[in-house]
Design an enzyme around this catalytic site. Structure first.
Site, PDB file in Angstrom:
ATOM      1  N   CYS A   2      20.070 -33.993 -34.056  1.00 34.75           N
ATOM      2  CA  CYS A   2      18.421 -33.046 -34.804  1.00 34.75           C
ATOM      3  C   CYS A   2      17.075 -33.763 -34.497  1.00 34.75           C
ATOM      4  O   CYS A   2      16.947 -34.425 -33.306  1.00 34.75           O
ATOM      5  CB  CYS A   2      18.806 -33.919 -36.724  1.00 34.75           C
ATOM      6  N   ASP A 103      27.779 -37.442 -43.024  1.00 34.25           N
ATOM      7  CA  ASP A 103      27.629 -39.026 -42.252  1.00 34.25           C
ATOM      8  C   ASP A 103      25.656 -38.832 -42.358  1.00 34.25           C
ATOM      9  O   ASP A 103      25.986 -40.509 -42.405  1.00 34.25           O
ATOM     10  CB  ASP A 103      27.513 -39.455 -40.832  1.00 34.25           C
ATOM     11  N   GLY A 380      29.794 -39.583 -18.957  1.00 31.98           N
ATOM     12  CA  GLY A 380      30.426 -40.497 -18.158  1.00 31.98           C
ATOM     13  C   GLY A 380      29.284 -41.697 -17.809  1.00 31.98           C
ATOM     14  O   GLY A 380      29.521 -42.485 -16.884  1.00 31.98           O
TER      15      GLY A 380
END
Length: 619
Positions: A2, A103, A380
């Site tokens: 966000c 969360d 990665g």
């Protein structure tokens, strides 16, 4: 993932300041195209834009917590806390009740339970602000490595904060002044903690909290790397790294929206993709989705340069076949790279020009394309910083140069005698910047911070110092770039190698273990050797690709010629006109002279930045 924004003023009632907080929040719409909201009451105004990833309907923000029918705290939050389910269970046992699966609510309830110490319990990437109505205080929190950005500006009556500088600039009491310290950040490739480009702004430093009360601002560090004895042998160390990677990738696959991996065909992204492929099959019965970016004709016409031995696409394709990925190739052409809107978007996403040239534009285009079919991407990135992957880490002359090894390496490159991206700027301007002194001061400050174990020999001490300065000065710059270029398209990128448990563990592994087979990233290669085909496993480190199309250089040179012919171009007083004219008279080979091309790109981007932001330079 966000965008967050906020304004606290202890001398004013902000209940009616919707127009201002709306303006700040609206600048962050690209970070959160799925929803937006504002909350204004008393001395605080908070804004939020949302990219929905977990609990798509329940995680609306700003989110409030109530007690006896009254609001006691409000949060605006960006990030992913990967241990939120464990925290939720603990908080429920402590009497907290939840109304969503998000969360965000776990973070808010964690604050209510533990106050500012809640930061130590959160695992993941996050930045957030909590306005505590009870004691009229604001808490700002940033994750351990600064994966998620968080800027602020102290004002006479309080503070402004936001995910990006552009949101602060939308407030009527802020300006676009940039002094020499800010310009040093523009040209630097070593991040000074807390320093920003715009004069009146700062960053909450990674691993820190900032508490703001009337007349008082308290900064506190809640996490730092520490040096501890390493007790496992080599085999045990390899197994430990593998175990950590398995757990990290599993946790970071949690998502209620489409997810993929970015795959270059190098060791790092291939390891993440292979681990993700295993878990996706085992847990969800699905194939992992992977994405590779290249240029039209790049693989067929590839020419090795000073840092790149091989093209990515063939290795990425082999790895995708090896793990049976649902693979997509994104192919960029010169027209896309030279598109003024794309280049402007890459610059404004970061609120400044950078010294890496077309890598920013191509990275932005790649991430924008990924967002068309995925909302979350595992990358990665940061494995090189943690495991020792850069070539300059293994060059004794560079690591003993007395400055940041990558800065010393820059000056080896053709066209970079004055530093990367600075080749077309006027000597008097560069003397004012005095980047050599800036780097020296920053480097010695970083060295003084580095934690060491007792009894280290000279080599171990040196390499631990090198590892630390990479993590403390290079990594934040990389993470900010990745976040900003991804989030301008509403794409959430996750960085499994930046899990603090893995970083803490590998930091304390002896350098001899990290290079036990005489190569870079020995530990990582050993930890995933059963997952990858030999060609990918043994491939030498190859940085992010740059275009080798001569048409791109020609297009840049035409833009430079147009800029030099424009008497109103704001960058002209800062340029070395003779150096710029020389570039136009003697264009060099594009495949071998990408550093010189970056000088042109930086001059063009700097001019665009000065115009777009109306920057006021204080030289």
């Amino acid at each position: 993932m966000c965008g967050i924004a906020g304004w606290v003023d202890f001398a004013r009632d902000l209940s009616g300041e919707h127009r201002t907080i709306d303006a700040m929040t609206d600048t962050l719409t690209p970070r959160g195209p799925d929803a937006r909201g504002v909350w204004c009451a008393g001395h605080a105004a908070l804004g939020h834009t949302r990219t929905s990833v977990i609990d798509l309907t329940g995680g609306v923000q700003p989110m409030t917590a109530e007690e006896d029918g009254r609001t006691i705290a409000v949060i605006t939050y960006s990030g992913e806390v990967y241990n939120f389910r464990e925290l939720r269970n603990e908080l429920e046992q402590r009497g907290h009740r939840f109304r969503t699966r998000s969360d965000t609510e776990v973070v808010l309830r964690s604050y209510l339970e533990w106050g500012a110490d809640c930061a130590t319990r959160l695992e993941g990437m996050f930045s957030f602000g909590v306005w505590d109505v009870r004691d009229q205080s604001l808490l700002l929190v940033r994750d351990r490595f600064g994966i998620k950005p968080l800027f602020y500006s102290l004002r006479p009556g309080g503070v402004l904060f936001a995910s990006e500088p552009k949101a602060l600039l939308a407030h009527p009491e802020t300006g676009t002044a940039v002094d020499l310290d800010g310009l040093r950040e523009v040209f630097s490739t070593a991040k000074q903690p807390g320093q920003t480009v715009f004069r009146d702004q700062r960053e909450v430093r990674p691993g820190h909290t900032l508490t703001v009360r009337p007349g008082k601002v308290v900064e506190r560090r809640y996490w730092a790397l520490s040096a501890r004895p390493h007790t496992e042998d080599l085999d045990g160390t390899v197994d430990h790294v593998r175990s950590l990677l398995e757990d990290i990738v599993l946790r970071e696959l949690v998502s209620d929206v489409p997810l993929c991996t970015t795959l270059s065909g190098g060791l790092d992204s291939s390891a993440v993709t292979a681990l993700a492929a295993r878990w996706q099959r085992k847990v969800n019965g699905e194939r992992v989705r992977s994405v590779t970016t290249t240029y039209v004709g790049y693989s067929e016409n590839f020419r090795p340069d000073d840092t790149r031995d091989t093209a990515d696409a063939p290795y990425a394709a082999e790895l995708a076949r090896h793990v049976d990925a649902d693979h997509t190739d994104i192919v960029l052409d010169t027209a896309a790279l030279t598109d003024p809107e794309a280049r402007k978007a890459a610059m404004t996403a970061q609120d400044m020009p950078t010294t890496v040239g077309d890598m920013d534009t191509s990275f932005y285009l790649m991430l924008r394309a990924i967002r068309q079919h995925s909302t979350v991407a595992l990358t990665g990135e940061t494995a090189d910083e943690i495991f020792g992957g850069f070539r300059w880490v293994h060059d004794d002359e560079l690591v003993r140069s007395g400055t940041f090894p990558w800065v010393a390496n820059e000056k080896r490159q053709p066209g970079c005698a004055n530093g990367q991206g600075r080749g077309l700027f006027d000597r008097s301007f560069l003397q004012k910047l005095d980047m050599d002194r800036y780097y020296a001061d920053n480097y010695h400050q970083a060295l003084a911070e580095a934690p060491h174990q007792e009894g280290e020999d000279e080599r171990e001490h040196l390499m631990r110092s090198v590892c630390y300065v990479k993590l403390a000065r290079w990594l934040p710059m990389l993470l900010d770039r990745s976040d900003r270029l991804a989030m301008t398209s509403g794409l959430e990128t996750r960085v499994p190698f930046c899990d603090h448990r893995l970083v803490e563990y590998v930091y304390n592994v002896p350098w001899a273990f990290k290079t036990f087979d005489g190569r870079e990233k020995s530990l990582l290669r050993a930890a995933v050797k059963d997952l990858l085909p030999p060609s990918v496993l043994d491939r030498r480190k190859s940085p992010y690709p740059v275009t080798q199309d001569p048409a791109y250089t020609r297009a840049l040179h035409q833009e430079l010629a147009d800029l030099l012919a424009d008497p109103n171009a704001p960058v002209l007083p800062l340029l070395d006109r003779s150096a710029a004219d020389e570039v136009l008279r003697h264009p060099k080979d594009v495949a071998q002279d990408w550093p010189s091309r970056m000088n042109v790109e930086m001059a063009l981007q700097f001019n665009s930045w000065l115009k777009h932001y109306g920057v006021s330079l204080e030289l």
